[in-house]
Scaffold this active site. Sequence first.
Site: not given
Ligand code: MG
Length: 378
Positions: A164, A264
Amino acid sequence: MNLTGFELAEVVLPLREPFVTAAGARRERRVLLLRADGEEGVQGWGECVAGEDPGYSYETTDTAWLILTEHVLPGLVGREVMDPREIHQALDPVRGHPMAKAAAEMALWDLQARELGVPLWELLGGSGEPVPAGVVVGLLPNVDALLRTVERHISSGYARVKLKVDRASEDVVRVRAVRERFPELPLMVDCGASYTLADLPRLRDLDALGLTMIEQPLGHEDLIDHAALQSELDTAVCLDESIRSEGDVRLALQIGACRVINVKPGRVGGLGAARAIHDLCRDRGVPVWCGGMLETGIGRAHNISLATLPGFTLPGDLSESRRYWERDIIDPEIVLERGRVGLPAGTGICVEPDVERISRLAVRSQAFGRSARFIGGS
Ligand code: MG
């Protein structure tokens, strides 16, 4: 499928370690779990991946509770027979709120697979084989902590590492440090929509680090600037937040906004839409992979079932249960074996929710149709 009712519950599950992203730090997860009840005690389970705050999308645990209890579940009970492939028609009157809808849709997929006596992966058209596991590393306080964490995950056997990053942090310095220490590692970054085109020089520096992809560098609803950016970078841009439907994928590919899609199910409204995106991308030779949303084992087992479809050619955010939880709410837990995660033999999602533990963790629950309220909560 014979649907007699639902029970929706909110559980609070402590994270093993705080998870920090551009959107903030999380120490526990408030999760909605949904049980769909069929005839003769058959049950299907779904999970809502909405977060506690609107830092990823506008949906939150609380908006999903409202949409499910007021608009989605009352409209589904009483329909005696329903194929999960048709559920989106029943949910059409509810605009938006894909994560809330996906929780119901996924519970019905599990219920149908269990009623048919087959694993969900088979019903979806997957292979059921264990899939390569990728791990996500949140924002850490310094480079040393980052290198130690990455090393630990590599020695556990993870097939790829996703960092991240955030334009407010020392992004390039940190990613370069990881790349120099682990030159062969399949490495990618997730910018979490935190950059703009004005950051092109920094994104070019990331482009030079041999990354497998750069995930969602620009605005969470943007496609057009991503197309401009992709034309400037050698590294593939992957879209996450910007893809909310199959239509978004068509548009993104048409204008060259990305070369990889993060699928997702919660973000696109369920497994049916996720599979349609998979099919479209496979037809066009675009690789997809399955993203994660800090799921409990229930959502994770759904994701692994989906990720066994043939177009999921890149390792997803599919880690073992203990990456996030001291103890998961399924039996058996998901474990990492030789860099892969898989499901045991079984029907539906192939793992059993630990209802006793779910009941202990529940803070509220509500039943619909002929279902009993037995998870509990105040
Ligand atoms: Mg992402």
